[in-house]
Design a protein around this motif. Structure first.
Motif, PDB file in Angstrom:
ATOM      1  N   ILE A 164       0.852  -1.179   0.000  1.00  0.00           N
ATOM      2  CA  ILE A 164       0.000   0.000   0.000  1.00  0.00           C
ATOM      3  C   ILE A 164       0.892   1.234   0.000  1.00  0.00           C
ATOM      4  N   HIS A 165       0.723   2.099  -0.982  1.00  0.00           N
ATOM      5  CA  HIS A 165       1.445   3.369  -1.057  1.00  0.00           C
ATOM      6  C   HIS A 165       0.462   4.472  -0.668  1.00  0.00           C
ATOM      7  N   LEU A 166       0.779   5.188   0.399  1.00  0.00           N
ATOM      8  CA  LEU A 166      -0.151   6.175   0.954  1.00  0.00           C
ATOM      9  C   LEU A 166       0.544   7.510   1.112  1.00  0.00           C
ATOM     10  N   PRO A 192      -4.405  17.195  10.770  1.00  0.00           N
ATOM     11  CA  PRO A 192      -5.592  18.023  10.989  1.00  0.00           C
ATOM     12  C   PRO A 192      -6.739  17.674  10.049  1.00  0.00           C
ATOM     13  N   VAL A 193      -7.920  18.117  10.433  1.00  0.00           N
ATOM     14  CA  VAL A 193      -9.113  17.923   9.615  1.00  0.00           C
ATOM     15  C   VAL A 193      -8.879  18.491   8.221  1.00  0.00           C
ATOM     16  N   ASN A 194      -9.412  17.799   7.215  1.00  0.00           N
ATOM     17  CA  ASN A 194      -9.326  18.165   5.790  1.00  0.00           C
ATOM     18  C   ASN A 194      -7.983  17.846   5.145  1.00  0.00           C
ATOM     19  N   SER A 195      -7.076  17.197   5.880  1.00  0.00           N
ATOM     20  CA  SER A 195      -5.841  16.725   5.236  1.00  0.00           C
ATOM     21  C   SER A 195      -6.205  15.704   4.174  1.00  0.00           C
ATOM     22  N   GLN A 196      -5.576  15.803   3.005  1.00  0.00           N
ATOM     23  CA  GLN A 196      -5.904  14.932   1.878  1.00  0.00           C
ATOM     24  C   GLN A 196      -5.067  13.648   1.912  1.00  0.00           C
ATOM     25  N   ILE A 197      -5.728  12.537   1.610  1.00  0.00           N
ATOM     26  CA  ILE A 197      -5.071  11.228   1.593  1.00  0.00           C
ATOM     27  C   ILE A 197      -5.228  10.626   0.200  1.00  0.00           C
ATOM     28  N   THR A 198      -4.130  10.137  -0.346  1.00  0.00           N
ATOM     29  CA  THR A 198      -4.156   9.412  -1.623  1.00  0.00           C
ATOM     30  C   THR A 198      -3.451   8.084  -1.414  1.00  0.00           C
ATOM     31  N   LEU A 199      -4.039   6.995  -1.930  1.00  0.00           N
ATOM     32  CA  LEU A 199      -3.368   5.709  -1.801  1.00  0.00           C
ATOM     33  C   LEU A 199      -3.719   4.799  -2.969  1.00  0.00           C
ATOM     34  N   TYR A 200      -2.797   3.869  -3.229  1.00  0.00           N
ATOM     35  CA  TYR A 200      -3.016   2.814  -4.214  1.00  0.00           C
ATOM     36  C   TYR A 200      -2.242   1.591  -3.752  1.00  0.00           C
ATOM     37  N   GLN A 201      -2.516   0.448  -4.366  1.00  0.00           N
ATOM     38  CA  GLN A 201      -1.778  -0.756  -4.029  1.00  0.00           C
ATOM     39  C   GLN A 201      -1.016  -1.268  -5.243  1.00  0.00           C
TER      40      GLN A 201
END
Length: 442
Positions: A164-166, A192-201
């Motif tokens: 998992i790459h996050l 903090p709230v609204n932090s953006q997360i992107t992930l793929y495997q």
């Protein structure tokens, strides 16, 4: 067709080892001879190869549409080749490198599933090898559970064995999906709230599409976990959310401390309190308060755990008769039951742990629940035979240990009858000393 006197070694870069479809017809070739005047070696269903062609990397003559690179090695310098489809259309021309060095051919998007392809000389004198293309595997996107501004772990599901790459707020993390299809990635801080997360495997060089998520406001914070506090203790210890402010109240007196980055806390309550004194504890982080956890001071238990060394096969000690013993080391759990005299011997089932590893041991009986947290100590050194006149001492200790040797008060020179004492230490944790006597004769 006429076989070419050409030695070629082929490997491919592909996202998945494709499975040969039973419905695919075998490839037909006329019998040809290689440059040693021997028949071609046949690997797979009717696929002709030169006698010294390594075919294992071509998956028995079948590759997938995920293939992006073919790596070819020819013993001929600057020889021209072509990749052709079953209609003899030339799709790609390439030239072997000088000195027979391996070279890569970019074939991204060149192949269609269900088709046969051939590598020939550019003048199409003969087919060097052929292969069949099957549809490449696809990788579904992973899932991600809700992430709040109090979380220090991100969890979800994916393909077992995938990486998992996050990325969260520009910071990168990686984790591996376990055999149950779950992943658990630790963060080095809360976001903090609204932090953006992107992930793929990613698995076997195949990447899934990316998904996105957003850190949300937490509406609940679990209470901290409190270790047993006895009438001999002057500290309250336990675990909480990393970075949380832990508040302790004992007999109307208030104490607080910030939990460490690993979530541990130890709060000085200044004095001992009698058994059954109530202790109230809660934690607070980013304006969110947990429920209050209440525990009581326990009578000092006869709960003894013997020193645990890095080569230990068992953990031993004594507690109340017939108590249930549970041990946690990292993410591994061990358990057993004390005998009628309170003695216990818990087998670690072959597991070994590094010096300094934290061990949590809990005893549960009608007398109450008692918990101890200890560390693993260095194993005793093993000393080889030492003889008079030796200028070195050999032995075995824990990797990375600092070794202290005392030879009859002198270093590096031995005399018969002298006592040799060896001890080790790692990060302030010391082994028990081991002694031996210098031998007069070998």
């Amino acid at each position: 067709m006429i076989g070419l006197a050409c030695t070629s070694i082929l490997s491919v870069s592909t996202g998945v080892q494709s499975v040969k479809a039973e419905s695919q017809p075998p490839l037909q070739h006329s019998q040809r001879l290689n440059d040693a005047m021997q028949p071609f070696k046949t690997i797979g269903e009717g696929t002709g190869w030169f006698y010294d062609l390594l075919a294992n990397n071509l998956f028995d003559g079948y590759i997938s549409t995920n293939t992006t690179t073919i790596n070819l090695k020819s013993r001929f310098n600057s020889k021209n080749y072509a990749i052709r489809d079953s209609d003899n259309n030339s799709l790609k021309h390439f030239t072997s490198s000088n000195n027979g060095a391996p070279y890569d051919i970019d074939v991204t998007g060149l192949f269609k599933a269900g088709q046969n392809y051939y590598v020939t000389t550019s003048d199409d004198v003969g087919v060097i090898f052929s292969f069949h293309v099957v549809e490449g595997a696809e990788l579904n996107v992973p899932t991600i559970n809700k992430v709040t501004n109090l979380d220090t772990k991100i969890t979800g599901t994916g393909v077992p064995g995938a990486t998992i790459h996050l990325t969260i707020a520009g910071n990168d993390y990686n984790g591996t999906v376990n055999t149950s299809g779950n992943y658990n990635i630790s963060l080095n801080k809360v976001y903090p709230v609204n932090s953006q997360i992107t992930l793929y495997q990613e698995k076997d060089n195949i990447k899934s599409d990316s998904i996105t998520a957003t850190v949300v406001e937490a509406d609940h914070l679990d209470g901290p976990k409190i270790n047993t506090v006895t009438d001999q203790d002057t500290t309250v210890t336990g675990t909480a959310t990393p970075g949380a402010n832990v508040h302790v109240t004992v007999n109307g007196l208030n104490f607080s401390h910030i939990a460490s980055p690993t979530g541990d806390f130890s709060i000085n309550i200044e004095k001992k309190y009698p058994a059954n004194t109530p202790i109230s504890v809660y934690q607070e982080l980013n304006g969110v308060k947990s429920d209050t956890v209440e525990v009581y001071v326990q009578l000092t238990a006869d709960f003894i755990v013997n020193k645990i060394k890095s080569d230990a096969n068992n953990i031993t000690g004594s507690t109340h008769p017939n108590a249930q013993i549970s041990i946690r080391i990292h993410d591994e759990d061990f358990s057993g039951t004390a005998d009628g005299n309170g003695n216990f011997n818990i087998n670690l089932q072959g597991a070994t742990f590094a010096v300094g590893t934290e061990v949590t041991i809990t005893s549960v009986s009608s007398e109450g629940t008692f918990t101890k947290t200890l560390q693993i100590y260095p194993r005793d050194p093993i000393i080889g035979l030492v003889f008079a006149g030796d200028d070195e001492i050999r032995g075995t200790v824990d990797p990375g240990a600092s070794v202290t040797i005392n030879v009859g008060g002198e270093k590096y020179q031995t005399t018969a009858g002298a006592t040799v004492t060896v001890s080790t230490s790692i990060n302030g944790l010391e082994s028990d000393p081991v002694t031996t006597t210098v031998n007069l004769n070998r």
